[in-house]
Design an enzyme around this catalytic site. Structure first.
Site, PDB file in Angstrom:
ATOM      1  N   ASP A  25       0.835  -1.273  -0.141  1.00 25.64           N
ATOM      2  CA  ASP A  25       0.124   0.033  -0.060  1.00 25.64           C
ATOM      3  C   ASP A  25       0.870   1.168   0.135  1.00 25.64           C
ATOM      4  O   ASP A  25       2.278   1.196   0.106  1.00 25.64           O
ATOM      5  CB  ASP A  25      -1.019  -0.029   1.374  1.00 25.64           C
ATOM      6  N   LYS A  26       0.168   2.454   0.029  1.00 20.74           N
ATOM      7  CA  LYS A  26       0.832   3.752   0.190  1.00 20.74           C
ATOM      8  C   LYS A  26       1.984   3.619   1.250  1.00 20.74           C
ATOM      9  O   LYS A  26       1.408   3.465   2.377  1.00 20.74           O
ATOM     10  CB  LYS A  26      -0.198   4.737  -0.089  1.00 20.74           C
TER      11      LYS A  26
END
Length: 308
Positions: free
Chosen positions: A114-115
């Site tokens: 994810d980010k």
């Protein structure tokens, strides 16, 4: 045969001209690829990577995800896969026709992040053009050097490997290891954690749990009867904490006194029961015996015996 006959048939386009049907699967360009941007289109027009036989390769790489919106390619976001694809194209491993179409490359990854998440090691596999060997360096070594030359500083490819035709980096992954980092005070008991958190909040003049302006979980906020003002100083905070400790001490003392009183009452009740039992025993021992007939004299006894 029927299917081949249908696929080999001809159709008319909008201008009425006949054109053979292309039985190859068509893939649209991915909007998250650099190929869909003006910069990528200009680069693709300047560079001409000729089509060549592709080899299935596995790229082992790592990255610092602080400035990325995740690994997987995503429109309008800076992603790791978009940077890898661009570097592969600049290194001559992707032809112009395939630039922007990951499906044509049989692209797959071992896992996604994810980010803001980093990866110490990850694997991406696909069918790429392998450059020729240069001196003692094999084609994999040449491609590795070119990739790191075109990649940004927060991505590095560690090695390039030839893979079998059926290799799939996601399906053939045997295990995945994740490491999570969190502040050590989060592992303490809840009351201690809340106290440390409040101290930090007040030191920076920030609203604490239950105060106006605090953004936290609604169902897990701590309630105060008289919450301190947001601009309260450290000394005032210490005074409030001392008063809270004093109240807690009084409550604990009251609980102890109540417990002692309860124990004393229980002991008194236990002592009363044996006394009652002994009183009953004494009463039964002192109870009068049934009346006995009066004693008779010797003459009366002899007369009674003679009469009998």
């Amino acid at each position: 045969n029927a299917a081949k006959a249908v696929m080999s048939d001809v159709v008319k386009d909008q201008q009425g001209q006949k054109a053979p049907i292309d039985d190859r699967k068509q893939h649209a360009q991915h909007r998250g690829s650099y190929r869909s941007t003006a910069e990528g289109a200009s680069l693709a027009a300047e560079m001409e990577v000729e089509r060549a036989p592709k080899k299935r390769l596995a790229l082992v790489f790592g990255y610092n995800g602080s400035r990325f919106s995740g690994l997987q390619i995503n429109p309008g976001q800076r992603t790791v896969e978009a940077e890898l694809e661009l570097a592969l194209f600049r290194a001559g491993a992707i032809a112009n026709d395939n630039f922007g179409n990951l499906q044509k490359l049989s692209w797959n990854r071992a896992c996604r992040t994810d980010k803001g998440v980093h990866a110490a090691a990850n694997v991406v596999s696909g069918r790429f053009i392998l450059p020729e060997a240069s001196g003692e360096a094999p084609g994999e070594g040449v491609l590795l050097a070119k990739l790191n030359e075109h990649l940004p500083e927060d991505i590095r490819v560690f090695s390039v490997h030839r893979a079998t035709k059926s290799f799939h980096s996601k399906l053939h992954c045997s295990k995945r290891r994740y490491v999570y980092l969190l502040p050590s005070f989060c592992l303490q008991p809840r009351d201690d954690m809340v106290k440390i958190w409040e101290t930090a909040f007040h030191a920076h003049r920030l609203p604490s749990f239950g105060e106006p302006g605090f953004s936290g979980p609604v169902g897990d906020t701590k309630k105060y009867d008289n919450p301190p003002a947001p601009d309260v100083g450290v000394e005032a905070m210490d005074t409030v904490e001392a008063e809270e400790e004093e109240v807690k001490t009084e409550e604990q003392q009251a609980k102890v006194e109540g417990s002692k009183s309860s124990r004393a009452q229980t002991d008194a009740d236990n002592q009363t029961l044996p006394q009652q039992d002994s009183a009953r025993a004494d009463t039964s021992a002192e109870a009068p015996s049934p009346p006995q007939p009066p004693p008779q004299s010797a003459a009366a006894a002899a007369a009674a015996a003679a009469a009998a």
